[in-house]
Design a protein around this motif. Sequence first.
Motif, mmCIF file in Angstrom:
data_model
loop_
_atom_site.group_PDB
_atom_site.id
_atom_site.type_symbol
_atom_site.label_atom_id
_atom_site.label_comp_id
_atom_site.label_asym_id
_atom_site.label_seq_id
_atom_site.Cartn_x
_atom_site.Cartn_y
_atom_site.Cartn_z
ATOM 1 N N ILE A 5 -48.146 35.444 -32.141
ATOM 2 C CA ILE A 5 -47.164 36.491 -32.404
ATOM 3 C C ILE A 5 -47.331 36.907 -33.860
ATOM 4 C CG2 ILE A 5 -44.708 37.074 -32.447
ATOM 5 C CD1 ILE A 5 -45.789 36.336 -29.662
ATOM 6 N N LEU A 6 -47.769 38.124 -34.083
ATOM 7 C CA LEU A 6 -47.962 38.598 -35.459
ATOM 8 C C LEU A 6 -46.666 39.204 -35.979
ATOM 9 C CD1 LEU A 6 -51.516 40.196 -35.103
ATOM 10 C CD2 LEU A 6 -50.899 37.851 -35.715
ATOM 11 N N VAL A 7 -46.617 39.410 -37.287
ATOM 12 C CA VAL A 7 -45.389 39.907 -37.905
ATOM 13 C C VAL A 7 -45.068 41.321 -37.434
ATOM 14 C CG1 VAL A 7 -46.375 40.864 -40.043
ATOM 15 C CG2 VAL A 7 -44.083 39.824 -40.060
ATOM 16 N N THR A 8 -46.117 42.055 -37.053
ATOM 17 C CA THR A 8 -45.878 43.395 -36.526
ATOM 18 C C THR A 8 -46.942 43.763 -35.498
ATOM 19 O OG1 THR A 8 -45.391 45.678 -37.106
ATOM 20 C CG2 THR A 8 -47.173 44.623 -38.319
ATOM 21 N N ARG A 9 -46.669 44.810 -34.750
ATOM 22 C CA ARG A 9 -47.611 45.297 -33.746
ATOM 23 C C ARG A 9 -47.473 46.809 -33.765
ATOM 24 N NH1 ARG A 9 -47.752 45.344 -27.728
ATOM 25 N NH2 ARG A 9 -49.841 44.660 -27.158
ATOM 26 N N SER A 10 -48.592 47.513 -33.954
ATOM 27 C CA SER A 10 -48.534 48.961 -34.144
ATOM 28 C C SER A 10 -48.044 49.674 -32.892
ATOM 29 C CB SER A 10 -49.923 49.493 -34.502
ATOM 30 O OG SER A 10 -50.364 48.896 -35.696
ATOM 31 N N SER A 11 -47.206 50.679 -33.101
ATOM 32 C CA SER A 11 -46.782 51.544 -32.002
ATOM 33 C C SER A 11 -47.910 52.506 -31.681
ATOM 34 C CB SER A 11 -45.572 52.382 -32.424
ATOM 35 O OG SER A 11 -44.552 51.550 -32.900
ATOM 36 N N ILE A 12 -48.204 52.659 -30.410
ATOM 37 C CA ILE A 12 -49.195 53.659 -29.995
ATOM 38 C C ILE A 12 -48.709 54.363 -28.728
ATOM 39 C CG2 ILE A 12 -51.359 52.831 -31.032
ATOM 40 C CD1 ILE A 12 -51.889 51.218 -28.520
ATOM 41 N N PRO A 13 -49.153 55.615 -28.544
ATOM 42 C CA PRO A 13 -48.826 56.320 -27.307
ATOM 43 C C PRO A 13 -49.744 55.809 -26.201
ATOM 44 C CG PRO A 13 -50.255 57.673 -28.659
ATOM 45 C CD PRO A 13 -49.994 56.415 -29.443
ATOM 46 N N THR A 14 -49.600 56.333 -24.985
ATOM 47 C CA THR A 14 -50.587 56.006 -23.951
ATOM 48 C C THR A 14 -51.905 56.684 -24.322
ATOM 49 O OG1 THR A 14 -50.084 57.956 -22.639
ATOM 50 C CG2 THR A 14 -48.811 55.959 -22.149
ATOM 51 N N LEU A 15 -52.993 56.121 -23.810
ATOM 52 C CA LEU A 15 -54.307 56.709 -24.075
ATOM 53 C C LEU A 15 -54.340 58.159 -23.591
ATOM 54 C CD1 LEU A 15 -57.192 56.387 -25.062
ATOM 55 C CD2 LEU A 15 -57.789 55.419 -22.831
ATOM 56 N N GLU A 16 -53.713 58.414 -22.434
ATOM 57 C CA GLU A 16 -53.714 59.763 -21.858
ATOM 58 C C GLU A 16 -53.006 60.753 -22.787
ATOM 59 O OE1 GLU A 16 -52.898 56.944 -20.173
ATOM 60 O OE2 GLU A 16 -54.799 56.890 -19.091
ATOM 61 N N GLU A 17 -51.888 60.320 -23.347
ATOM 62 C CA GLU A 17 -51.154 61.212 -24.241
ATOM 63 C C GLU A 17 -51.990 61.551 -25.485
ATOM 64 O OE1 GLU A 17 -47.237 59.841 -25.432
ATOM 65 O OE2 GLU A 17 -46.937 61.563 -26.744
ATOM 66 N N TYR A 18 -52.686 60.541 -26.005
ATOM 67 C CA TYR A 18 -53.502 60.782 -27.204
ATOM 68 C C TYR A 18 -54.687 61.692 -26.874
ATOM 69 C CZ TYR A 18 -55.975 59.996 -31.598
ATOM 70 O OH TYR A 18 -56.603 60.177 -32.809
ATOM 71 N N ILE A 19 -55.303 61.479 -25.715
ATOM 72 C CA ILE A 19 -56.449 62.315 -25.314
ATOM 73 C C ILE A 19 -56.013 63.789 -25.209
ATOM 74 C CG2 ILE A 19 -58.004 62.857 -23.379
ATOM 75 C CD1 ILE A 19 -58.344 59.796 -23.021
ATOM 76 N N GLU A 20 -54.855 64.006 -24.597
ATOM 77 C CA GLU A 20 -54.360 65.395 -24.508
ATOM 78 C C GLU A 20 -54.179 65.997 -25.905
ATOM 79 O OE1 GLU A 20 -54.200 67.721 -22.155
ATOM 80 O OE2 GLU A 20 -55.264 66.069 -21.183
ATOM 81 N N GLU A 21 -53.708 65.166 -26.824
ATOM 82 C CA GLU A 21 -53.424 65.640 -28.179
ATOM 83 C C GLU A 21 -54.711 65.982 -28.936
ATOM 84 O OE1 GLU A 21 -49.914 65.747 -28.930
ATOM 85 O OE2 GLU A 21 -50.769 67.154 -30.374
ATOM 86 N N ILE A 22 -55.768 65.216 -28.691
ATOM 87 C CA ILE A 22 -57.006 65.463 -29.456
ATOM 88 C C ILE A 22 -57.967 66.428 -28.747
ATOM 89 C CG2 ILE A 22 -56.931 63.264 -30.709
ATOM 90 C CD1 ILE A 22 -59.117 62.208 -28.834
#
Length: 369
Positions: A5-22
Motif C-alpha cells: 500500500i503506497l502513500v498515494t495512487r494516481s487518479s486516472i480516467p478509463t483508457l477509453e476516455e483518455y483515447i477519445e480525448e487524445i
Amino acid sequence: MSEQILVTRSSIPTLEEYIEEIRPIFASHWLTNMGAKHKQLQAELCTYLGVENIELLTNGHMALELTLQAMNLQGEVITTPFTFASTTHAIVRNGLTPVFCDINPDDFTIDTAKLEALITDRTCAILPVHVYGNVCSIEEIDRIARKYGLKVIYDACHTFGETYRGKSTACFGDASCFSFHATKVFNSIEGGAVCFRDKKLGSILYELKNFGIRGPEDVVSVGANAKMNEFCAAMGLCNLRHVDSEIARRKAVYERYVERLDGVDGLRLNRIQEHVKPNYAYFPVIFEEKVFGASREEVFDKLGANGIIARKYFYPLTNTFTAFHGKFDVSLTPNALHISKRVLTLPMYADLGLDVVDRICDVILSCRG
Ligand SMILES: *Cc1c(COP(=O)(O)O)cnc(C)c1O
C-alpha cells in the motif's frame, strides 16, 4: 503477502476516455506549444477554480520558479522550511535569498506573529505554503504585505479544489501556484499552473515558459521551456471531470481514519479549518512518542514491515538540506523542527479501501507499548 500500500495512487480516467480525448491530437499532429487541449484545459480550469487568469506549465516547480522570475524580484523572500524542496529551490534558483519563518504548530502554515520581525529593507516577497491543504492566514499576510509593499506568492500545490470563505484558494495574493503532478489531488501526469491578479504577469509568464520568445524574430527575456504538452492537457481534461467525485471518496477515507485514530493519546490529527472546504489531500499524524508509547520512526518501520508505505512528509526541513549546508540556522524554526521529527502522512487516495484503512490503523495502534 498482499500488495504494498503506497502513500498515494494516481487518479486516472478509463483508457477509453483518455483515447477519445487524445484522438484529435493524432488527427492534427499538434503535440505541444499551446495547442487545442492546452487552450481548453486553461479555459476549463478558469471556470473550475473561479479565476480569470491562469497560465499552464510543465509542473508546479516551474510555476513557482517562473512566477518569481516574472515579478523581477531581488533580495530576500520570507518563506517556511516545512515544505517540499521545490518551494525553497524556486527562491534560490532565482538568485534570491530565502529567509525562514517558523510555522504555527496547529496548522503548519507560516506563523504570521513571527513574520513581521523578519522583514528587512531587502525583503521583496512572502512565499507561504498552504501545507496539507491548510489555508494560511490570508488576511494577516495581506495586511503585512500591504504595509511593507511586498509581493505575495502562495505555494497552493496542496489546495486544488479548496475554498476559503467561499472563495477559491487560487484567488489569494498576487499569484497562487499549483502542481498537477501524478501524486496530487488533480493531476495532468506532470503539470502545473499559476493563477494571478495582474494580467501583465500572464503575458510575461507566457513568454518565460517558451524561452522568452515574443514573435518569430524577437526574444525578450531569458526564459525556460515549461510548456504543458497536449497529452498532459488531455489527461488534465479527463481528470477534471472526475475530481469532485475523487474528493468525495477521499472524504470517506478521511472520516474512517478520524473514526479510528481521533482521541488516541499521543496522536494529533490535522483539523479541518473553519471556513475551509477541504480537498483531503493528505492525512498527516503527529506522534508524541512519550505519550503514545512509540516514536514516528518505530511506527514508520512497523507499517513498512506490513507492506504499508507512509511518508515522513515534510522531513527533513528544507533549511537543513545538505545542498544548503551551513547556510541556515534551524534553531530559528523550532516548531517546524519539532513537527518534522514527529509527522507521518498516511496513505490517502480515492481508491483506498476502508478495510485497508482499518488495517493501517490496526498496525499503528499495535505500536503502543
Ligand atoms: C508537489 C509540490 C511542488 C512541486 O510541484 P511539481 O509539480 O512536482 O513540480 C511544490 N510545492 C509543494 C508544496 C508541492 O507539494
